[in-house]
Design a protein around this motif. Structure first.
Motif, PDB file in Angstrom:
ATOM      1  N   THR A 180       0.864  -1.135  -0.032  1.00  0.00           N
ATOM      2  CA  THR A 180      -0.232  -0.066  -0.023  1.00  0.00           C
ATOM      3  C   THR A 180       0.913   1.373  -0.080  1.00  0.00           C
ATOM      4  OG1 THR A 180      -1.776  -1.188   1.191  1.00  0.00           O
ATOM      5  CG2 THR A 180      -1.627   1.314   1.121  1.00  0.00           C
ATOM      6  N   GLN A 181       1.990   1.350   0.840  1.00  0.00           N
ATOM      7  CA  GLN A 181       2.790   2.338   0.872  1.00  0.00           C
ATOM      8  C   GLN A 181       3.352   2.833  -0.626  1.00  0.00           C
ATOM      9  OE1 GLN A 181       2.201   3.592   3.874  1.00  0.00           O
ATOM     10  NE2 GLN A 181       1.270   2.094   4.375  1.00  0.00           N
ATOM     11  N   PHE A 182       3.748   1.695  -1.029  1.00  0.00           N
ATOM     12  CA  PHE A 182       4.467   1.841  -2.297  1.00  0.00           C
ATOM     13  C   PHE A 182       3.605   2.646  -3.750  1.00  0.00           C
ATOM     14  CE2 PHE A 182       7.929  -1.108  -0.970  1.00  0.00           C
ATOM     15  CZ  PHE A 182       8.879  -0.358  -1.325  1.00  0.00           C
ATOM     16  N   ILE A 183       2.305   2.390  -3.372  1.00  0.00           N
ATOM     17  CA  ILE A 183       1.128   2.645  -4.413  1.00  0.00           C
ATOM     18  C   ILE A 183       0.851   4.156  -3.873  1.00  0.00           C
ATOM     19  CG2 ILE A 183      -1.113   2.587  -5.142  1.00  0.00           C
ATOM     20  CD1 ILE A 183       0.617   0.202  -6.184  1.00  0.00           C
ATOM     21  N   GLU A 184       0.754   4.233  -2.746  1.00  0.00           N
ATOM     22  CA  GLU A 184       0.230   5.547  -2.102  1.00  0.00           C
ATOM     23  C   GLU A 184       1.386   6.600  -2.355  1.00  0.00           C
ATOM     24  OE1 GLU A 184      -2.002   5.053   1.333  1.00  0.00           O
ATOM     25  OE2 GLU A 184      -3.596   3.793   0.282  1.00  0.00           O
ATOM     26  N   ASN A 185       2.433   6.260  -2.016  1.00  0.00           N
ATOM     27  CA  ASN A 185       3.666   7.360  -2.270  1.00  0.00           C
ATOM     28  C   ASN A 185       4.169   7.837  -3.732  1.00  0.00           C
ATOM     29  OD1 ASN A 185       5.552   5.351  -2.776  1.00  0.00           O
ATOM     30  ND2 ASN A 185       6.204   5.433  -0.749  1.00  0.00           N
ATOM     31  N   GLY A 186       3.496   6.986  -4.469  1.00  0.00           N
ATOM     32  CA  GLY A 186       3.825   7.147  -6.039  1.00  0.00           C
ATOM     33  C   GLY A 186       4.927   6.529  -6.227  1.00  0.00           C
ATOM     34  N   THR A 187       5.502   5.649  -5.486  1.00  0.00           N
ATOM     35  CA  THR A 187       6.620   4.862  -5.971  1.00  0.00           C
ATOM     36  C   THR A 187       6.183   3.954  -7.432  1.00  0.00           C
ATOM     37  OG1 THR A 187       7.734   5.163  -4.288  1.00  0.00           O
ATOM     38  CG2 THR A 187       8.836   3.389  -5.625  1.00  0.00           C
ATOM     39  N   TYR A 188       5.297   3.043  -7.062  1.00  0.00           N
ATOM     40  CA  TYR A 188       4.911   2.303  -8.279  1.00  0.00           C
ATOM     41  C   TYR A 188       3.530   2.271  -8.528  1.00  0.00           C
ATOM     42  CZ  TYR A 188       9.541  -0.128  -6.886  1.00  0.00           C
ATOM     43  OH  TYR A 188      10.879  -0.310  -6.906  1.00  0.00           O
ATOM     44  N   ASN A 189       3.130   1.776  -9.636  1.00  0.00           N
ATOM     45  CA  ASN A 189       1.650   1.977 -10.021  1.00  0.00           C
ATOM     46  C   ASN A 189       0.958   0.492 -10.073  1.00  0.00           C
ATOM     47  OD1 ASN A 189       1.506   4.718 -10.841  1.00  0.00           O
ATOM     48  ND2 ASN A 189       2.647   4.025 -12.609  1.00  0.00           N
ATOM     49  N   ASN A 190       1.901  -0.473 -10.139  1.00  0.00           N
ATOM     50  CA  ASN A 190       1.368  -1.899 -10.008  1.00  0.00           C
ATOM     51  C   ASN A 190       2.031  -2.685  -9.144  1.00  0.00           C
ATOM     52  OD1 ASN A 190      -0.760  -1.248 -12.051  1.00  0.00           O
ATOM     53  ND2 ASN A 190       1.072  -1.244 -13.465  1.00  0.00           N
ATOM     54  N   VAL A 191       1.582  -3.163  -8.160  1.00  0.00           N
ATOM     55  CA  VAL A 191       2.240  -4.011  -6.950  1.00  0.00           C
ATOM     56  C   VAL A 191       1.558  -5.309  -6.967  1.00  0.00           C
ATOM     57  CG1 VAL A 191       3.060  -4.489  -4.570  1.00  0.00           C
ATOM     58  CG2 VAL A 191       3.119  -2.019  -5.853  1.00  0.00           C
ATOM     59  N   LEU A 192       2.271  -6.435  -7.197  1.00  0.00           N
ATOM     60  CA  LEU A 192       1.968  -7.835  -6.908  1.00  0.00           C
ATOM     61  C   LEU A 192       2.420  -8.418  -5.713  1.00  0.00           C
ATOM     62  CD1 LEU A 192       0.523 -10.482  -8.272  1.00  0.00           C
ATOM     63  CD2 LEU A 192       2.950 -10.943  -8.958  1.00  0.00           C
ATOM     64  N   LEU A 193       1.504  -8.821  -4.888  1.00  0.00           N
ATOM     65  CA  LEU A 193       1.472  -9.288  -3.483  1.00  0.00           C
ATOM     66  C   LEU A 193       1.234 -10.815  -3.548  1.00  0.00           C
ATOM     67  CD1 LEU A 193       2.134  -9.541  -0.387  1.00  0.00           C
ATOM     68  CD2 LEU A 193      -0.272  -8.513  -0.336  1.00  0.00           C
ATOM     69  N   ILE A 194       2.060 -11.866  -3.084  1.00  0.00           N
ATOM     70  CA  ILE A 194       1.684 -13.230  -3.018  1.00  0.00           C
ATOM     71  C   ILE A 194       2.091 -13.679  -1.676  1.00  0.00           C
ATOM     72  CG2 ILE A 194       2.360 -15.284  -3.879  1.00  0.00           C
ATOM     73  CD1 ILE A 194       3.876 -13.367  -6.288  1.00  0.00           C
ATOM     74  N   GLY A 195       1.041 -14.490  -1.080  1.00  0.00           N
ATOM     75  CA  GLY A 195       1.453 -15.334   0.132  1.00  0.00           C
ATOM     76  C   GLY A 195       1.219 -16.832  -0.616  1.00  0.00           C
ATOM     77  N   THR A 196       2.331 -17.490   0.014  1.00  0.00           N
ATOM     78  CA  THR A 196       2.676 -19.066  -0.791  1.00  0.00           C
ATOM     79  C   THR A 196       3.051 -19.818   0.243  1.00  0.00           C
ATOM     80  OG1 THR A 196       3.047 -20.278  -2.625  1.00  0.00           O
ATOM     81  CG2 THR A 196       4.696 -18.475  -1.897  1.00  0.00           C
ATOM     82  N   GLU A 197       2.545 -20.974   0.381  1.00  0.00           N
ATOM     83  CA  GLU A 197       3.145 -21.789   1.423  1.00  0.00           C
ATOM     84  C   GLU A 197       3.090 -23.353   1.081  1.00  0.00           C
ATOM     85  OE1 GLU A 197       4.734 -20.912   3.889  1.00  0.00           O
ATOM     86  OE2 GLU A 197       3.595 -19.250   4.783  1.00  0.00           O
ATOM     87  N   ALA A 198       4.312 -23.977   1.101  1.00  0.00           N
ATOM     88  CA  ALA A 198       4.668 -25.131   0.977  1.00  0.00           C
ATOM     89  C   ALA A 198       5.029 -25.727   2.485  1.00  0.00           C
ATOM     90  CB  ALA A 198       5.650 -25.523  -0.198  1.00  0.00           C
ATOM     91  N   ILE A 199       4.125 -25.300   3.246  1.00  0.00           N
ATOM     92  CA  ILE A 199       4.662 -25.781   4.631  1.00  0.00           C
ATOM     93  C   ILE A 199       4.596 -27.257   5.264  1.00  0.00           C
ATOM     94  CG2 ILE A 199       2.334 -25.488   5.828  1.00  0.00           C
ATOM     95  CD1 ILE A 199       5.417 -24.295   7.201  1.00  0.00           C
ATOM     96  N   SER A 200       4.091 -28.118   4.155  1.00  0.00           N
ATOM     97  CA  SER A 200       4.229 -29.222   4.747  1.00  0.00           C
ATOM     98  C   SER A 200       5.622 -29.992   4.569  1.00  0.00           C
ATOM     99  CB  SER A 200       3.323 -30.183   3.731  1.00  0.00           C
ATOM    100  OG  SER A 200       3.758 -30.143   2.325  1.00  0.00           O
ATOM    101  N   ARG A 201       6.352 -29.148   3.734  1.00  0.00           N
ATOM    102  CA  ARG A 201       7.733 -29.603   3.855  1.00  0.00           C
ATOM    103  C   ARG A 201       8.489 -29.515   5.091  1.00  0.00           C
ATOM    104  NH1 ARG A 201       8.775 -29.121  -2.008  1.00  0.00           N
ATOM    105  NH2 ARG A 201       7.147 -30.640  -2.565  1.00  0.00           N
ATOM    106  N   PHE A 202       7.856 -28.781   6.033  1.00  0.00           N
ATOM    107  CA  PHE A 202       8.495 -28.374   7.373  1.00  0.00           C
ATOM    108  C   PHE A 202       7.801 -29.050   8.488  1.00  0.00           C
ATOM    109  CE2 PHE A 202       9.936 -25.192   4.237  1.00  0.00           C
ATOM    110  CZ  PHE A 202      11.258 -25.351   4.406  1.00  0.00           C
ATOM    111  N   ILE A 203       7.184 -29.791   8.145  1.00  0.00           N
ATOM    112  CA  ILE A 203       6.026 -30.600   9.191  1.00  0.00           C
ATOM    113  C   ILE A 203       6.569 -31.880   9.481  1.00  0.00           C
ATOM    114  CG2 ILE A 203       3.860 -31.309   9.762  1.00  0.00           C
ATOM    115  CD1 ILE A 203       4.151 -28.219   9.703  1.00  0.00           C
TER     116      ILE A 203
END
Length: 330
Positions: free
Chosen positions: A126-149
């Motif tokens: 949000t900060q990068f968009i609202e301060n004008g640094t970037y117009n398009n930001v991609l946010l990803i949350g990804t987990e292969a947590i089973s590898r650590f279980i």
């Protein structure tokens, strides 16, 4: 023209095809479907293919989000990836996803806040968009947590599953967009959720592998007390920042950790349970992916329409927590 905010203009999710049910876990540890369901609300979880990594499923979700946004991968200027199960310590999983989706013009970095990662990443983006640094930001949350279980550890193996969710952030006009963000951390309790070995504190060795120190360790009782305490606080704080009341929120989407945690926290917070979206019965705790996965499924179920106010809540290792209020722009 109204005030410009960062807003979600594209959303994508992905869960692996392989399903691990409670009945399957009965064959691995001393447990039962009834025991797991009554204590967690979880019936099954998804497990990543042996030939996939967190970046692979993250890239699938990212491509879906970009497609819905109407942009091309070359239009993405920044990629933020959050994960408790990155492909490796270095390079960042964000840069690996950049390569896989061919977003050649994007800067890329990871945010490490475990199960609260999506809340932190959304605040940063949000900060990068609202301060004008970037117009398009991609946010990803990804987990292969089973590898650590450790699938001989009943305390953790019943809880976690794999999955990914992504959003594209861009400029939108009020009232739409990210209305408020709130973040918190308590490093005094960092030992309650951790993967002890593999970093500079406890480097990998034959001994750490044999001792299972590369698996996720969690103090469930302490995490429960922490979550039930901070979820109402996070809700109150982000509402205060936004100048809103609980009654103004159309849908609450908490991190899908454990139904007992969610039920206890929303009761303490005085929230109508009919306004709380829960899908952990199908996916378990997918860490940083749980909030975007729930967001996507809530929309598929017709629970989100343009202009709705959604309150997202994350909490986890650190110990860390965050909350975001989003006026839905899609």
């Amino acid at each position: 023209m109204g005030k410009i905010r960062a807003g979600i203009i594209g959303l994508g999710t992905y869960v692996p095809a392989d399903v691990l049910t409670n009945s399957d876990l009965e064959k691995l540890v001393n447990t039962s479907d009834e025991w797991i369901t009554s204590r967690t609300g979880i019936k099954e979880r998804r497990i990543i293919d042996k030939n996939q990594a967190a970046s692979d499923i993250g890239a699938i979700a990212a491509a879906k989000a970009i497609d819905e946004s109407g942009l091309n991968p070359e239009d993405i200027e920044l990629i933020i990836c959050t994960s408790l199960s990155p492909d490796m310590i270095a390079p960042s999983t964000a840069t690996i996803i950049q390569h896989k989706i061919k977003a050649k013009n994007a800067a890329a970095f990871d945010v490490s806040s475990a199960c609260a990662g999506f809340s932190f990443g959304l605040s940063v983006g949000t900060q990068f968009i609202e301060n004008g640094t970037y117009n398009n930001v991609l946010l990803i949350g990804t987990e292969a947590i089973s590898r650590f279980i450790d699938y001989s550890d009943r305390k953790t193996c019943i809880l976690f599953g794999d999955g990914a969710g992504a959003v594209v952030l861009a400029k939108v006009e009020e009232p739409y967009g990210i209305v408020a963000n709130y973040l918190g951390a308590d490093g005094n309790r960092h030992e309650h959720i951790r993967i002890p070995a593999g970093g500079s504190s406890v480097p990998a060795s034959e001994e750490t592998v044999l001792n299972g120190e590369h698996f996720l360790k969690m103090n469930g009782n302490e995490v429960f007390k922490f979550a039930v305490r901070v979820i109402p606080q996070a809700i109150d704080n982000v509402l205060q920042i936004a100048g809103l009341k609980k009654e103004d929120i159309d849908l609450f989407i908490p991190h899908q950790a454990n139904k007992r945690i969610i039920d206890s926290a929303i009761e303490k917070a005085g929230i109508d349970e009919n306004k709380v979206f829960i899908n952990l019965d199908k996916y378990g705790n997918t860490s940083t992916a749980s909030v975007p996965l729930a967001l996507g499924e809530a929309r598929e179920n017709g629970l989100l329409k343009k202009g709705d106010l959604t309150l997202l809540i994350g909490f986890g290792a650190g110990l860390s927590w965050g909350a975001n209020i989003v006026c839905w722009a899609l």
